[in-house]
Motif scaffolding. Structure first.
Motif, PDB file in Angstrom:
ATOM      1  N   PHE A  14       0.834  -1.198   0.000  1.00 25.80           N
ATOM      2  CA  PHE A  14       0.000   0.000   0.000  1.00 25.80           C
ATOM      3  C   PHE A  14       0.875   1.257   0.000  1.00 25.80           C
ATOM      4  O   PHE A  14       0.596   2.212  -0.724  1.00 25.80           O
ATOM      5  N   GLN A  15       1.937   1.242   0.785  1.00 21.57           N
ATOM      6  CA  GLN A  15       2.849   2.385   0.850  1.00 21.57           C
ATOM      7  C   GLN A  15       3.521   2.604  -0.506  1.00 21.57           C
ATOM      8  O   GLN A  15       3.689   3.744  -0.942  1.00 21.57           O
ATOM      9  N   ILE A  16       3.878   1.524  -1.192  1.00 16.45           N
ATOM     10  CA  ILE A  16       4.457   1.652  -2.537  1.00 16.45           C
ATOM     11  C   ILE A  16       3.443   2.291  -3.480  1.00 16.45           C
ATOM     12  O   ILE A  16       3.783   3.177  -4.266  1.00 16.45           O
ATOM     13  N   ALA A  17       2.198   1.844  -3.406  1.00 21.07           N
ATOM     14  CA  ALA A  17       1.150   2.413  -4.270  1.00 21.07           C
ATOM     15  C   ALA A  17       0.991   3.904  -4.005  1.00 21.07           C
ATOM     16  O   ALA A  17       0.899   4.709  -4.949  1.00 21.07           O
ATOM     17  N   VAL A  18       0.981   4.305  -2.744  1.00 20.44           N
ATOM     18  CA  VAL A  18       0.851   5.726  -2.401  1.00 20.44           C
ATOM     19  C   VAL A  18       2.046   6.504  -2.933  1.00 20.44           C
ATOM     20  O   VAL A  18       1.889   7.603  -3.489  1.00 20.44           O
ATOM     21  N   ILE A  19       3.243   5.955  -2.805  1.00 20.61           N
ATOM     22  CA  ILE A  19       4.450   6.626  -3.296  1.00 20.61           C
ATOM     23  C   ILE A  19       4.385   6.805  -4.812  1.00 20.61           C
ATOM     24  O   ILE A  19       4.699   7.870  -5.339  1.00 20.61           O
ATOM     25  N   PHE A  20       3.956   5.767  -5.536  1.00 18.92           N
ATOM     26  CA  PHE A  20       3.815   5.888  -6.988  1.00 18.92           C
ATOM     27  C   PHE A  20       2.776   6.939  -7.359  1.00 18.92           C
ATOM     28  O   PHE A  20       2.958   7.695  -8.317  1.00 18.92           O
ATOM     29  N   ILE A  21       1.682   6.997  -6.607  1.00 16.55           N
ATOM     30  CA  ILE A  21       0.647   8.003  -6.860  1.00 16.55           C
ATOM     31  C   ILE A  21       1.217   9.404  -6.641  1.00 16.55           C
ATOM     32  O   ILE A  21       0.965  10.318  -7.433  1.00 16.55           O
ATOM     33  N   VAL A  22       1.999   9.580  -5.580  1.00 14.85           N
ATOM     34  CA  VAL A  22       2.606  10.893  -5.313  1.00 14.85           C
ATOM     35  C   VAL A  22       3.534  11.295  -6.458  1.00 14.85           C
ATOM     36  O   VAL A  22       3.496  12.440  -6.914  1.00 14.85           O
ATOM     37  N   PHE A  23       4.357  10.360  -6.940  1.00 12.58           N
ATOM     38  CA  PHE A  23       5.229  10.682  -8.073  1.00 12.58           C
ATOM     39  C   PHE A  23       4.407  11.090  -9.297  1.00 12.58           C
ATOM     40  O   PHE A  23       4.739  12.060  -9.988  1.00 12.58           O
ATOM     41  N   ALA A  24       3.333  10.373  -9.570  1.00 10.00           N
ATOM     42  CA  ALA A  24       2.499  10.681 -10.742  1.00 10.00           C
ATOM     43  C   ALA A  24       1.813  12.035 -10.608  1.00 10.00           C
ATOM     44  O   ALA A  24       1.819  12.846 -11.547  1.00 10.00           O
ATOM     45  N   VAL A  25       1.223  12.283  -9.450  1.00 11.76           N
ATOM     46  CA  VAL A  25       0.520  13.551  -9.229  1.00 11.76           C
ATOM     47  C   VAL A  25       1.507  14.725  -9.282  1.00 11.76           C
ATOM     48  O   VAL A  25       1.211  15.770  -9.867  1.00 11.76           O
ATOM     49  N   THR A  26       2.678  14.529  -8.709  1.00  9.13           N
ATOM     50  CA  THR A  26       3.678  15.597  -8.706  1.00  9.13           C
ATOM     51  C   THR A  26       4.133  15.933 -10.116  1.00  9.13           C
ATOM     52  O   THR A  26       4.198  17.104 -10.495  1.00  9.13           O
ATOM     53  N   GLY A  27       4.449  14.920 -10.911  1.00 13.82           N
ATOM     54  CA  GLY A  27       4.888  15.165 -12.284  1.00 13.82           C
ATOM     55  C   GLY A  27       3.816  15.839 -13.121  1.00 13.82           C
ATOM     56  O   GLY A  27       4.086  16.789 -13.861  1.00 13.82           O
ATOM     57  N   SER A  28       2.593  15.362 -12.993  1.00 13.67           N
ATOM     58  CA  SER A  28       1.489  15.946 -13.753  1.00 13.67           C
ATOM     59  C   SER A  28       1.234  17.391 -13.341  1.00 13.67           C
ATOM     60  O   SER A  28       1.032  18.267 -14.187  1.00 13.67           O
ATOM     61  N   THR A  29       1.261  17.649 -12.047  1.00  8.97           N
ATOM     62  CA  THR A  29       1.004  18.999 -11.545  1.00  8.97           C
ATOM     63  C   THR A  29       2.105  19.960 -11.963  1.00  8.97           C
ATOM     64  O   THR A  29       1.830  21.086 -12.398  1.00  8.97           O
ATOM     65  N   GLN A  66      10.551  19.722  -7.213  1.00  6.72           N
ATOM     66  CA  GLN A  66      11.163  19.472  -5.909  1.00  6.72           C
ATOM     67  C   GLN A  66      10.236  19.906  -4.778  1.00  6.72           C
ATOM     68  O   GLN A  66      10.046  19.173  -3.805  1.00  6.72           O
ATOM     69  N   PHE A  67       9.676  21.094  -4.901  1.00  5.00           N
ATOM     70  CA  PHE A  67       8.759  21.581  -3.868  1.00  5.00           C
ATOM     71  C   PHE A  67       7.477  20.757  -3.818  1.00  5.00           C
ATOM     72  O   PHE A  67       6.996  20.395  -2.746  1.00  5.00           O
ATOM     73  N   LEU A  68       6.927  20.473  -4.986  1.00  3.99           N
ATOM     74  CA  LEU A  68       5.665  19.734  -5.041  1.00  3.99           C
ATOM     75  C   LEU A  68       5.821  18.302  -4.536  1.00  3.99           C
ATOM     76  O   LEU A  68       4.898  17.753  -3.933  1.00  3.99           O
ATOM     77  N   LEU A  69       6.970  17.703  -4.763  1.00  2.00           N
ATOM     78  CA  LEU A  69       7.195  16.337  -4.309  1.00  2.00           C
ATOM     79  C   LEU A  69       7.086  16.240  -2.791  1.00  2.00           C
ATOM     80  O   LEU A  69       6.399  15.360  -2.257  1.00  2.00           O
ATOM     81  N   VAL A  70       7.725  17.164  -2.100  1.00  4.20           N
ATOM     82  CA  VAL A  70       7.642  17.168  -0.637  1.00  4.20           C
ATOM     83  C   VAL A  70       6.222  17.526  -0.189  1.00  4.20           C
ATOM     84  O   VAL A  70       5.692  16.916   0.744  1.00  4.20           O
ATOM     85  N   PHE A  71       5.595  18.494  -0.854  1.00  6.22           N
ATOM     86  CA  PHE A  71       4.231  18.894  -0.484  1.00  6.22           C
ATOM     87  C   PHE A  71       3.251  17.736  -0.646  1.00  6.22           C
ATOM     88  O   PHE A  71       2.482  17.418   0.263  1.00  6.22           O
ATOM     89  N   LEU A  75       1.066  15.627   1.984  1.00  6.57           N
ATOM     90  CA  LEU A  75      -0.387  15.542   1.827  1.00  6.57           C
ATOM     91  C   LEU A  75      -0.871  14.087   1.855  1.00  6.57           C
ATOM     92  O   LEU A  75      -1.926  13.792   2.405  1.00  6.57           O
ATOM     93  N   PHE A  76      -0.097  13.183   1.294  1.00  3.63           N
ATOM     94  CA  PHE A  76      -0.469  11.773   1.245  1.00  3.63           C
ATOM     95  C   PHE A  76       0.099  10.971   2.418  1.00  3.63           C
ATOM     96  O   PHE A  76       0.045   9.739   2.426  1.00  3.63           O
ATOM     97  N   GLY A  77       0.666  11.654   3.401  1.00  4.90           N
ATOM     98  CA  GLY A  77       1.148  10.980   4.598  1.00  4.90           C
ATOM     99  C   GLY A  77       2.487  10.291   4.451  1.00  4.90           C
ATOM    100  O   GLY A  77       2.816   9.397   5.225  1.00  4.90           O
ATOM    101  N   GLN A  78       3.268  10.692   3.471  1.00  2.00           N
ATOM    102  CA  GLN A  78       4.569  10.067   3.223  1.00  2.00           C
ATOM    103  C   GLN A  78       5.695  11.092   3.287  1.00  2.00           C
ATOM    104  O   GLN A  78       6.696  10.981   2.583  1.00  2.00           O
ATOM    105  N   HIS A  79       5.542  12.102   4.145  1.00  4.10           N
ATOM    106  CA  HIS A  79       6.524  13.180   4.226  1.00  4.10           C
ATOM    107  C   HIS A  79       7.920  12.659   4.547  1.00  4.10           C
ATOM    108  O   HIS A  79       8.907  13.091   3.941  1.00  4.10           O
ATOM    109  N   TRP A  83      10.888  13.502   2.072  1.00  3.48           N
ATOM    110  CA  TRP A  83      11.897  14.447   2.529  1.00  3.48           C
ATOM    111  C   TRP A  83      13.271  13.780   2.466  1.00  3.48           C
ATOM    112  O   TRP A  83      14.246  14.389   2.040  1.00  3.48           O
ATOM    113  N   GLY A  84      13.359  12.516   2.849  1.00  3.18           N
ATOM    114  CA  GLY A  84      14.616  11.779   2.721  1.00  3.18           C
ATOM    115  C   GLY A  84      15.034  11.632   1.266  1.00  3.18           C
ATOM    116  O   GLY A  84      16.207  11.779   0.919  1.00  3.18           O
ATOM    117  N   PHE A  85      14.074  11.350   0.402  1.00  7.78           N
ATOM    118  CA  PHE A  85      14.326  11.233  -1.033  1.00  7.78           C
ATOM    119  C   PHE A  85      14.854  12.556  -1.589  1.00  7.78           C
ATOM    120  O   PHE A  85      15.811  12.585  -2.367  1.00  7.78           O
TER     121      PHE A  85
END
Length: 101
Positions: A14-29, A66-71, A75-79, A83-85
């Protein structure tokens, strides 16, 4: 999947799925808001050469990403993960002073 979980130090699929979603949303945004930011700054294809326009666009997208990735990570609970990434990426780019380490 197990290699990825071990490499990233995460426990669940589930955490991997959330991380992939964050990468996708960040790139699109970042891509979506890049053009209006360039227009606001007066950087258009008409005012710059095609090469110059794309150089500015890629630089602005990189910074926004870079900013959106951390934001979005927060937002998705994976700060903690993002932040480490981000710190690891900035260190590799030679920007250690920014992350304070």
């Amino acid at each position: 999947m197990n290699k990825l979980k071990q490499r990233w130090g995460i426990e669940s699929n589930f955490q991997i799925a959330v991380i992939f979603i964050v990468f996708a949303v960040t790139g699109s945004t970042a891509s979506y808001i890049g053009k209006p930011i360039l227009s606001f700054l007066g950087i258009t294809l008409e005012s710059f050469s095609t090469f110059g326009y794309w150089v500015f666009r890629i630089l602005i997208l990189f910074v926004m990403y870079q900013f959106l990735l951390v934001f979005f990570g927060w937002l998705f609970g994976q700060h903690k993960f993002f932040w480490g990434f981000e710190k690891k990426m900035l260190r590799r780019l030679g920007l250690k002073k920014i992350v304070g380490e």
